[in-house]
Design an enzyme around this catalytic site. Structure first.
Site, mmCIF file in Angstrom:
data_model
loop_
_atom_site.group_PDB
_atom_site.id
_atom_site.type_symbol
_atom_site.label_atom_id
_atom_site.label_comp_id
_atom_site.label_asym_id
_atom_site.label_seq_id
_atom_site.Cartn_x
_atom_site.Cartn_y
_atom_site.Cartn_z
ATOM 1 N N GLU A 118 0.838 -1.023 0.178
ATOM 2 C CA GLU A 118 -0.053 0.290 -0.261
ATOM 3 C C GLU A 118 1.269 0.640 -0.585
ATOM 4 O O GLU A 118 1.969 0.921 0.191
ATOM 5 C CB GLU A 118 -0.781 0.133 1.413
ATOM 6 N N GLU A 175 -17.357 1.174 -3.488
ATOM 7 C CA GLU A 175 -17.545 2.543 -1.809
ATOM 8 C C GLU A 175 -17.810 3.793 -3.233
ATOM 9 O O GLU A 175 -17.723 4.136 -4.138
ATOM 10 C CB GLU A 175 -15.825 2.439 -2.111
ATOM 11 N N TYR A 180 -13.240 -9.187 4.829
ATOM 12 C CA TYR A 180 -13.084 -9.827 5.963
ATOM 13 C C TYR A 180 -14.102 -9.430 6.291
ATOM 14 O O TYR A 180 -15.129 -10.650 7.099
ATOM 15 C CB TYR A 180 -12.132 -9.569 6.754
ATOM 16 N N HIS A 206 -11.917 22.187 -7.850
ATOM 17 C CA HIS A 206 -13.082 21.970 -8.764
ATOM 18 C C HIS A 206 -13.181 21.389 -9.247
ATOM 19 O O HIS A 206 -13.931 20.982 -9.680
ATOM 20 C CB HIS A 206 -12.434 23.349 -9.415
#
Lengths: 354, 284
Positions: free
Chosen positions: B97, B208, B158, B246
């Protein structure tokens, strides 16, 4: 990380993109010499600054002094500036919009333009876009000149595109937005205002010394007057916890992702921040430990109980890595655990409304 | 796509690191056939009995490599990914990550001209319960079966898996595609895999807010997916985490909200809910 205007313009200037001549007036420091007339701009990490009274044109030393005092005392969306940017006043012929960004959906760098820039740009919908890797800077500059109907600016726009690309990649920027890109009455293209977002993940290869503008993505206030605070690990679980709390009839004040590998200190700091919510009455903690260690979280909870005297009731669900150790630590401090998030929410609801 | 996830010979890039060695142990315990690992300069060592090589090319002199799981630190991840792509490894799973976005743009460019499929980065990997584990998804909370899960969020992956296991509902695939801006396999790639696999009889999609991938997944479900599909989008009440000035506000206006995505998935025929717990409750 979002940069302040003067920080972004500094990087643009380094990349040979024209910006107005200007000096920085820092709070509590002797004012530098400002060439008049000038535009004085509050350096706050938020948009809509012009409409909120954060920009003043000054013609005389008298006005400069007054406006400086005024702007330092004038909050914009609750933010007070630490500095003001004093810039030359440009003679504006036209205001354009130009940005370069990394686009999530296309996994590519996108050049975006509009022929009308300025503070009303959000009302525009017909932006023109190009996938940068498909064209050379010369072709893109030509396309921009055609689109803006500014054939005499072709060479200048080709340079702007080339330099913007270099600036984006060299600085690990995710967004560079020039709005407005000003065409002056003496036919120069100048970046009137600039926004830049840098990729925090690339910090290891830069020596970034910025004011750290903007908010932390991992702690967001949803409702200052909410009665329920939430703590979770992982952005997905943090969002899901807030969603479930609302479904259960609670009013979450915040979204907090403690991330992977959070230490006891950072967790304790998070607890202290939650105490600022005036209506706070319960705290929901939802941890599914993978890389985050459940025992670390448990220690932070115990520390919070010890250090924060008026800590509201906690409703805690912990699963995953080192769960048994966490359960022992909490049991030793007589802090109860609940087996599921649903049970935490039901118990919190009872505490609040019965 | 052939079923890349059932490839036999697995290697671990970054096997000598703290995460690499710990996870190698846990993958071996879950039945993964890890034939070798790499860490430049550490050839000849053994990690959990697995031989370490300097490079993938060195491993390939002796073995075929079907899958590589990457644990190298973020600053070296681009190099590791480009090495795996150059070595033509069919499936590369990147757990790392915090890889800079511009590094991933370069990797993405290399991928388009290659025979490699990438899962991740910033992904928990894939778990095929009872078969093998390719990443960090806790196998102890899984159960072999016929439900397939794909998610953008590690912890929600999980969560969903553990809840199904608790109900006695087993899983064929548990896949986290990772939440990074620039990434490999997406929802559609996984949906195609699940639809084409006769052993899968039910699909769970966890998305998401932000981006438009779930909307495209909804279109795909409408056109191509005939198996019962359950979907939850996290973030009904959370504000978007990152605002890209913006440009972001303009682009973020339509379709990126949890409600818009949920609506799209619902009209594509999926069963939806406004929280994961209520979605999981609807699965019996």
């Amino acid at each position: 990380m979002n940069l302040l205007e003067h920080e972004a313009k500094h990087l643009l200037r380094d990349a040979s993109i024209p910006v107005p001549a200007g000096v920085l007036v820092k709070k509590g420091e002797p004012a530098p010499r400002v060439t008049l007339p000038a535009v004085l701009k509050s350096q706050v990490p938020t948009g809509g600054r012009g409409k909120a009274g954060g920009i003043k044109v000054v013609e005389s030393e008298e006005e400069l002094k007054g406006a400086t005092q005024q702007l330092f005392a004038h909050p914009i969306k609750d933010l007070l500036p630490n500095s003001l940017l004093a810039e030359e006043k440009l003679a504006i012929e036209r205001e354009l919009y130009l940005s370069l960004r990394v686009d999530r959906d296309q996994s590519a760098i996108i050049l975006m333009a509009h022929s009308t820039g300025g503070i009303e740009v959000e009302d525009n919908h017909d932006f023109k876009e190009w996938v940068v890797k498909d064209y050379s800077a010369d072709v893109l500059g030509q396309a921009l000149a055609d689109y803006y109907e500014l054939p005499e600016q072709t060479f200048a726009l080709q340079d702007v595109v080339e330099n913007l690309k270099t600036c984006l990649v060299k600085n690990d920027a995710l967004l560079i937005e020039i709005n407005p890109l000003i065409l002056t009455s003496d036919n120069r293209l100048v970046a009137g205002d600039a926004k830049m977002t840098l990729d925090d993940a690339a910090a290891f290869r830069h020596d970034w010394q910025f004011e750290e503008a903007g908010s932390e993505a991992n702690f967001v206030t949803i409702n200052e007057q909410g009665n329920t605070a939430t703590i979770a690990n992982g952005a997905g679980l943090a969002m899901a916890t807030v969603d479930a709390a609302v479904d259960a009839g609670l009013h979450p004040a915040n979204f907090l992702d403690i991330g992977g590998g959070a230490s006891t200190e950072t967790l304790l700091a998070a607890f202290h921040r939650l105490m600022d919510y005036p209506q706070l009455r319960v705290i929901i903690i939802n941890i599914f430990a993978g890389i985050t260690r459940a025992d670390e979280v448990a220690r932070a909870i115990v520390a919070a109980r010890q250090h924060i005297s008026d800590l509201p009731p906690l409703f805690i669900r912990i699963a995953g890595t080192n769960f048994e150790e966490a359960a022992e630590i909490l049991a030793a401090a007589s802090i109860p655990l609940l087996p599921t998030l649903d049970e935490c929410l039901a118990a919190a609801k009872k505490e609040l409304y019965e | 796509m052939n079923n890349l996830f059932t490839g036999k010979n697995v290697i671990v890039q970054g096997i000598t690191g703290a995460h690499g060695s710990f996870q190698t142990k846990s993958m071996l315990a879950a039945g993964t056939n890890i034939i070798a690992g790499t860490t430049p300069g550490k050839a000849g060592q053994l990690v959990e009995g697995v031989p370490v090589y300097d490079s993938i090319a060195d491993i390939q002199k002796e073995h075929t490599v079907d899958i590589s799981v990457i644990f190298v630190p973020a600053r070296f991840a681009k190099g590791a990914l480009l090495e795996a792509i150059a070595a033509n490894v069919p499936l590369v799973i990147c757990i790392t990550e915090g890889i800079p976005v511009h590094d991933m743009l370069a990797v993405n460019e290399a991928l388009t001209h290659s025979g490699t499929t990438l899962l991740g980065p910033n992904s928990p990997g894939a778990l095929l319960p009872g078969v093998h584990k390719l990443g960090i998804i806790p196998a102890a909370m899984s159960l072999p079966g016929s439900t397939a899960i794909v998610s953008r969020s590690g912890t929600l992956t999980y969560e969903a898996m553990a809840a199904l296991t608790a109900k006695g509902i087993g899983q064929k695939y548990v896949i986290g595609i990772g939440g990074d801006m620039v990434h490999g396999m997406g929802f559609i790639d996984c949906l195609r895999l699940f639809q084409d696999d006769p052993d899968v009889d039910r699909i769970i999609v966890i998305g998401e807010i932000g981006g438009h991938e779930e909307l495209r997944a909804a279109d795909f479900i409408k056109e191509h997916v005939t198996k019962p599909t359950f979907a939850y989008i996290a973030g009904h009440h959370a504000p978007a985490g990152v605002q890209l000035g913006h440009a972001g506000a303009i682009l973020g206006s339509e379709g990126e909200s949890a409600m818009a995505k949920t609506e799209a998935l619902k009209s594509a025929g999926a069963t939806t809910a406004t929280s994961l717990t209520s979605l999981l409750a609807s699965i019996v």
